[in-house]
Motif scaffolding. Structure first.
Motif, PDB file in Angstrom:
ATOM      1  N   TYR A 141       0.812  -1.216   0.000  1.00 35.45           N
ATOM      2  CA  TYR A 141       0.000   0.000   0.000  1.00 35.45           C
ATOM      3  C   TYR A 141       0.848   1.269   0.000  1.00 35.45           C
ATOM      4  CZ  TYR A 141      -4.529  -2.227   0.300  1.00 35.45           C
ATOM      5  OH  TYR A 141      -5.663  -2.935  -0.010  1.00 35.45           O
ATOM      6  N   VAL A 143       0.621   2.156  -3.525  1.00 38.82           N
ATOM      7  CA  VAL A 143      -0.722   2.643  -3.867  1.00 38.82           C
ATOM      8  C   VAL A 143      -0.920   4.063  -3.359  1.00 38.82           C
ATOM      9  CG1 VAL A 143      -3.192   2.260  -3.517  1.00 38.82           C
ATOM     10  CG2 VAL A 143      -1.663   0.301  -3.865  1.00 38.82           C
ATOM     11  N   ALA A 144      -0.514   4.327  -2.126  1.00 39.61           N
ATOM     12  CA  ALA A 144      -0.675   5.665  -1.550  1.00 39.61           C
ATOM     13  C   ALA A 144       0.169   6.691  -2.290  1.00 39.61           C
ATOM     14  CB  ALA A 144      -0.301   5.632  -0.067  1.00 39.61           C
ATOM     15  N   GLU A 181       0.884   6.693  -5.434  1.00 40.92           N
ATOM     16  CA  GLU A 181       0.191   7.048  -6.676  1.00 40.92           C
ATOM     17  C   GLU A 181      -0.925   8.050  -6.422  1.00 40.92           C
ATOM     18  OE1 GLU A 181      -1.207   3.548  -8.523  1.00 40.92           O
ATOM     19  OE2 GLU A 181       0.793   2.742  -8.973  1.00 40.92           O
ATOM     20  N   GLU A 182      -1.566   7.993  -5.247  1.00 38.87           N
ATOM     21  CA  GLU A 182      -2.661   8.902  -4.924  1.00 38.87           C
ATOM     22  C   GLU A 182      -2.168  10.186  -4.275  1.00 38.87           C
ATOM     23  OE1 GLU A 182      -5.776   8.401  -5.706  1.00 38.87           O
ATOM     24  OE2 GLU A 182      -5.441   6.387  -6.544  1.00 38.87           O
ATOM     25  N   ILE A 212      -0.597  10.399  -1.309  1.00 47.17           N
ATOM     26  CA  ILE A 212      -0.896  10.308   0.119  1.00 47.17           C
ATOM     27  C   ILE A 212       0.347   9.818   0.838  1.00 47.17           C
ATOM     28  CG2 ILE A 212      -2.353   9.205   1.857  1.00 47.17           C
ATOM     29  CD1 ILE A 212      -4.497   8.863  -0.315  1.00 47.17           C
ATOM     30  N   VAL A 264      -7.406   4.792   1.878  1.00 44.46           N
ATOM     31  CA  VAL A 264      -6.920   5.352   0.606  1.00 44.46           C
ATOM     32  C   VAL A 264      -8.070   6.005  -0.154  1.00 44.46           C
ATOM     33  CG1 VAL A 264      -5.936   4.747  -1.633  1.00 44.46           C
ATOM     34  CG2 VAL A 264      -4.971   3.755   0.456  1.00 44.46           C
ATOM     35  N   LYS A 265      -9.244   5.394  -0.080  1.00 46.20           N
ATOM     36  CA  LYS A 265     -10.388   5.884  -0.846  1.00 46.20           C
ATOM     37  C   LYS A 265     -10.860   7.248  -0.350  1.00 46.20           C
ATOM     38  CE  LYS A 265     -13.459   2.799  -1.636  1.00 46.20           C
ATOM     39  NZ  LYS A 265     -14.607   1.866  -1.449  1.00 46.20           N
ATOM     40  N   LYS A 270      -5.764  14.083  -1.267  1.00 50.20           N
ATOM     41  CA  LYS A 270      -4.359  14.230  -1.686  1.00 50.20           C
ATOM     42  C   LYS A 270      -3.613  15.056  -0.655  1.00 50.20           C
ATOM     43  CE  LYS A 270      -1.586  15.397  -5.761  1.00 50.20           C
ATOM     44  NZ  LYS A 270      -1.601  15.926  -7.148  1.00 50.20           N
ATOM     45  N   THR A 330     -18.561   7.232  -4.578  1.00 46.88           N
ATOM     46  CA  THR A 330     -17.332   6.441  -4.746  1.00 46.88           C
ATOM     47  C   THR A 330     -17.683   4.986  -4.971  1.00 46.88           C
ATOM     48  OG1 THR A 330     -17.152   6.087  -2.368  1.00 46.88           O
ATOM     49  CG2 THR A 330     -16.043   8.028  -3.280  1.00 46.88           C
TER      50      THR A 330
END
Length: 466
Positions: free
Chosen positions: A336, A339-340, A342-343, A345, A376-377, A381, A428
């Protein structure tokens, strides 16, 4: 009603106990009767021995049987003058050819066989002594016969009518008491059986109403705190659980129908449109991709429901092992972290080294994944997410915190229900089953789930017993 009462186990047990108690009481009273009869006989024999010794002392002092005969005659005549039945009867014989001992069967001997004791009717006693005196001929007499020197025999008899009356009354009272105890025991059994039958009828009536569909009914609980009350409390807890499950099932069915209707309608519309509109390869590829996405969403929903059902039923209990929680946190943290990133975060994770948890590894990983997916959702940002696992006292604490919008305090219990989505989450992707699975897995492992304000954002805490 009476037939049903007689067929109750309580009444039958009461009847058996009444019989057993009556037998024990009868045996106890019979022993009292035998002891009392023996004591009366011993006291009477002691008085007879005293009377015989007084008369025999005359012979020893004067060495003459005539003086003994005169004393016996005097004593017998005293009762005749009073006009009352004789209590004592005295007789002496020197006729060894027909002694008293041949007229009576001895119960026992004493003083080396010199004295014998027995019981006869007074009429038989008079036949033996050949006297015409006033006695209660139909009464029993206690008899002592003493053999004197020279073959003479002295007989002394005592009236036993009063003692026998006392024993008879004692005997009758004994049986009367046993009978009353038995009747009272049967009556008590009837009353207890009637009370039990009323409680059973109440439970049966309530159960009938529940069978007819009224799940709000509950068993009556009194203040007696007896076995029926304890059983009713257990049944009420079970009924409460069943009612909540039925309510949850209806809610799940309604929500499932609502949530599945949109992807199914979209899927049908795309397929229906593709039948009537000419499509090039690119357009057809897009329709197929969208259809596959809808199918994937449906599969995810059903897989989530299946996972929740399996967790609630305890199917995975046999798969529990001692897992290295710090290693699980490290593996998921690395995943993650990308993943974070990329967002946009900030993501950090820490775990106490050597942290061991006895649990199902797949389900624990699924819980952490669901919490991180939600974080994450909903984290904007430049926000931050933290995954932490450590041990405090006798608890292993696993927490996921974010800086998103959070969940209002009044909604924190509601979000654990299936298909529940708050207003700010409806735009969402998702099916509202992530936190339901977290709660089901936590309950399976005996863990507590808490939600706290992260100021800003939300902090979800799971407490496992170490």
């Amino acid at each position: 009603m009476i037939r049903r009462l007689l067929n109750t186990t309580v009444f039958r047990l009461s009847l058996v106990y009444a019989l057993l108690f009556s037998l024990v009481a009868g045996a106890a009273m019979a022993s009292i009767y035998w002891v009392a009869a023996g004591q009366i006989r011993e006291q009477t024999d002691a008085r007879l021995i005293l009377q015989s010794d007084l008369l025999i002392s005359l012979v020893k002092s004067n060495n003459s049987l005539q003086i003994l005969r005169d004393a016996i005659q005097t004593r017998n005549e005293e009762h005749d003058e009073q006009g009352e039945p004789h209590f004592y009867v005295y007789a002496l014989t020197t006729n060894t050819k027909l002694p008293f001992t041949k007229k009576m069967e001895a119960e026992y001997f004493s003083e080396g066989g010199r004295r014998l004791f027995g019981t006869l009717m007074f009429s038989d006693v008079l036949d033996i002594v050949d006297l015409e005196i006033a006695v209660k001929r139909d009464a029993y007499a206690r008899v002592i016969i003493t053999r004197l020197q020279g073959g003479a025999q002295l007989l002394v008899a005592a009236d036993m009518s009063e003692q026998n009356t006392l024993l008879r009354k004692l005997y009758e009272s004994m049986w009367l008491a046993v009978g009353l105890m038995f009747l009272l025991a049967v009556l008590g059994g009837w009353l207890m059986g009637y009370g039990v039958l009323r409680r059973i009828d109440s439970i049966r009536q309530t159960a009938g109403e529940i069978i007819n569909g009224d799940l709000s009914q509950r068993m009556v609980v009194t203040r007696r705190n007896d076995e029926f009350d304890r059983l009713s409390l257990v049944l009420n807890s079970m009924l409460q659980r069943i009612e909540s499950l039925m309510k949850a099932t209806r809610e799940v069915t309604d929500n499932l129908a609502h949530d599945l209707r949109n992807p199914l309608n979209r899927l049908r519309n795309r397929l229906d449109t593709s039948r009537f509109q000419p499509m090039d390869a690119e357009h057809f590829q897009q329709v197929r991709q969208d259809a596959l996405q809808d199918v994937d969403d449906l599969i995810k929903t059903f897989n989530a429901l299946l996972s929740i059902a399996q967790a609630e039923s305890g199917v995975h209990r046999d798969d529990w092992t001692a897992i290295q929680l710090d290693q699980v946190i490290s593996d998921l943290g690395e995943l993650y972290e990308a993943v974070a990133e990329e967002e946009g975060i900030k993501f950090s994770y820490t775990a106490q080294p050597g942290l061991v948890l006895h649990a199902n590894k797949h389900l624990i990983a699924q819980v952490i994944t669901n919490l991180l997916d939600n974080a994450v959702k909903y984290t904007p940002k430049d926000g931050s997410i933290q995954l932490v696992a450590d041990q405090q006292s006798n608890e292993i604490i696993l927490s996921v915190s974010d800086t998103g919008p959070g969940i209002p305090l009044e909604q924190r219990d509601r979000v654990f229900k299936r298909f529940v989505r708050l207003d700010n989450a409806r735009s969402t992707p998702g099916n509202g089953l992530g936190l339901s699975l977290v709660k089901a897995v936590a309950d399976l492992h005996g863990a507590q789930v808490e939600m706290a304000d992260n100021q800003p954002g939300l902090k979800v805490i799971l407490r496992f017993a170490a």
